[in-house]
Design an enzyme around this catalytic site. Structure first.
Site, PDB file in Angstrom:
ATOM      1  N   GLU A 194       0.890  -1.063  -0.016  1.00  0.00           N
ATOM      2  CA  GLU A 194       0.096  -0.093  -0.158  1.00  0.00           C
ATOM      3  C   GLU A 194       0.893   1.210   0.041  1.00  0.00           C
ATOM      4  O   GLU A 194       2.008   1.206   0.741  1.00  0.00           O
ATOM      5  CB  GLU A 194      -0.925   0.122   1.320  1.00  0.00           C
ATOM      6  CG  GLU A 194      -1.778   1.271   1.488  1.00  0.00           C
ATOM      7  CD  GLU A 194      -2.734   1.054   2.669  1.00  0.00           C
ATOM      8  OE1 GLU A 194      -3.625   1.853   2.739  1.00  0.00           O
ATOM      9  OE2 GLU A 194      -2.298   0.623   3.648  1.00  0.00           O
ATOM     10  N   LYS A 239      -9.679   0.838  -2.363  1.00  0.00           N
ATOM     11  CA  LYS A 239      -9.751   0.459  -0.954  1.00  0.00           C
ATOM     12  C   LYS A 239     -11.193   0.795  -0.329  1.00  0.00           C
ATOM     13  O   LYS A 239     -11.725   1.704  -0.185  1.00  0.00           O
ATOM     14  CB  LYS A 239      -8.976   1.077   0.126  1.00  0.00           C
ATOM     15  CG  LYS A 239      -8.824   0.346   1.353  1.00  0.00           C
ATOM     16  CD  LYS A 239      -7.558   1.275   2.107  1.00  0.00           C
ATOM     17  CE  LYS A 239      -7.250   0.664   3.522  1.00  0.00           C
ATOM     18  NZ  LYS A 239      -6.245   1.269   4.407  1.00  0.00           N
ATOM     19  N   CYS A 255      -4.826  -3.731   2.738  1.00  0.00           N
ATOM     20  CA  CYS A 255      -4.622  -3.314   4.274  1.00  0.00           C
ATOM     21  C   CYS A 255      -6.010  -3.616   5.152  1.00  0.00           C
ATOM     22  O   CYS A 255      -6.311  -4.688   5.430  1.00  0.00           O
ATOM     23  CB  CYS A 255      -4.019  -1.924   4.428  1.00  0.00           C
ATOM     24  SG  CYS A 255      -3.013  -1.554   6.005  1.00  0.00           S
TER      25      CYS A 255
END
Length: 272
Positions: free
Chosen positions: A41, A113, A154
Site C-alpha cells: 500500500e 480500498k 490493508c
C-alpha cells in the site's frame, strides 16, 4: 505453479524517491523469475500531512501518475500489482487504489480500498483515513493466465466477508498490500492473515511497508506469503526493505477447498 515476489518498502514522501527505492527491488524480483510481483500500500508516496500530500501527489487522470509502472511491467514481462497508489481526485478526496499491470504494460484492473482506517489506538495514535480518502464500493476479481486474483488493501483484512466473497467468485490468490502500523502489526498481522487464508482456502500475498518513514509513521513490515491451509510459506521477519519469493501450486487451493468445503456451507439465520 507460479513464482511470486513481494516487495517490502519504506516508501518516501516524494514520488521520484519512491520510484528510485522501488526500482532495484523490482529488478531483483524479475531476474529471479517472478511472474507476479506485488508491492505494498502507498507504493508511490507516503505522506500523512494533507497539504504536503496535495503538493507532492499526482491526480488520477495524469498520465505520468501511472505510466512508469506500466513501463516496468512491460520491460520485465511480468504482472505487476502496485498494491496501492495514493492519487488525488479532482472531485475532492484522494483515492487509495490498487493497479494491476499486465506483461504488455496494459492496465488490467483497479481496486479502490473499501474499508478506511478510522481508529484511535490511544496515546495520541488516532487516524481518520476517511478525512482524506474516498472509499471504494466494488470488490474486484481478475482472471490472469496463471490464476485468479482477488484484490484487497490493508484494513480490508479485518472484514472476512469481503475475502469470502472474493473466494466464492473464484479467487485462488488474494493480495493484501499494506502499511500496517507497528502496534497493530505486532498484535494482529499474522493472526488476521492466516485466518483469511484458512477461511477462504486461498493463497494470501501480503506485501508490507516497514520501518520509520519520512512522514513520521512507523510500519510493521513482516511481508507474508500464506498457503490455503494457513501455513506461513515465507516471511521477511523484519521491517527493512527486501524481496520475498515463493512458488505457488494452485492445486493446493483445490485440495484445501475439497477437504473443508466451507465456502459451500452457508446457511441463512436470524440475526440477534
Amino acid at each position: 505453479m507460479v513464482k511470486v515476489a513481494l516487495l517490502q518498502l519504506r516508501t518516501p514522501a516524494r514520488l521520484d524517491a519512491a520510484r528510485a527505492q522501488l526500482e532495484p527491488l523490482l529488478t531483483r524480483a524479475a531476474k529471479v523469475g517472478a511472474k507476479l510481483i506485488v508491492t505494498p500500500e502507498g507504493t508511490n508516496i507516503l505522506q500523512r500531512d494533507r497539504a504536503r500530500f496535495d503538493e507532492a501527489a499526482l491526480f488520477e487522470d495524469e498520465v505520468e501518475a501511472l505510466d512508469w509502472y506500466g513501463e516496468q511491467a512491460k520491460a520485465y514481462g511480468v504482472h505487476l500489482l502496485i498494491g496501492s497508489a495514493l492519487l488525488k481526485r479532482r472531485s475532492g478526496k484522494a483515492a487509495n487504489r490498487s493497479h494491476l499491470f499486465g506483461p504488455d504494460g496494459s492496465l488490467l484492473a483497479t481496486y479502490d480500498k473499501i474499508h478506511l482506517f478510522d481508529v484511535n489506538l490511544g496515546a495520541g495514535q488516532e487516524t481518520r483515513e476517511s478525512n482524506a480518502y474516498e472509499p471504494g464500493d466494488k470488490a474486484v476479481v481478475v482472471e490472469t493466465d496463471f490464476g485468479t486474483l482477488g484484490l484487497t488493501i490493508c484494513y480490508d483484512v479485518r472484514f472476512p466477508h469481503l475475502f469470502r466473497d472474493l473466494a466464492k467468485a473464484g479467487a485462488q490468490i488474494i493480495t493484501v498490500p499494506a502499511a500496517f502500523t507497528a502496534p497493530t502489526g505486532k498484535a494482529h498481522w499474522h493472526t488476521l492473515l492466516r485466518a483469511r487464508a484458512i477461511e477462504t482456502g486461498a493463497f494470501i500475498l501480503a506485501a508490507a511497508q516497514g520501518g520509520n518513514h519520512e512522514d513520521g509513521r512507523a510500519t510493521f513490515g513482516h511481508s507474508l506469503i500464506i498457503s490455503p491451509w494457513g501455513e506461513i510459506m515465507a516471511e521477511l521477519a523484519h521491517d527493512n526493505l527486501g524481496v520475498l519469493f515463493a512458488d505457488l501450486d494452485l492445486e493446493r487451493v483445490t485440495n484445501a477447498r475439497e477437504k473443508i468445503p466451507c465456502l459451500t456451507h452457508d446457511r441463512s439465520y436470524q440475526s440477534p
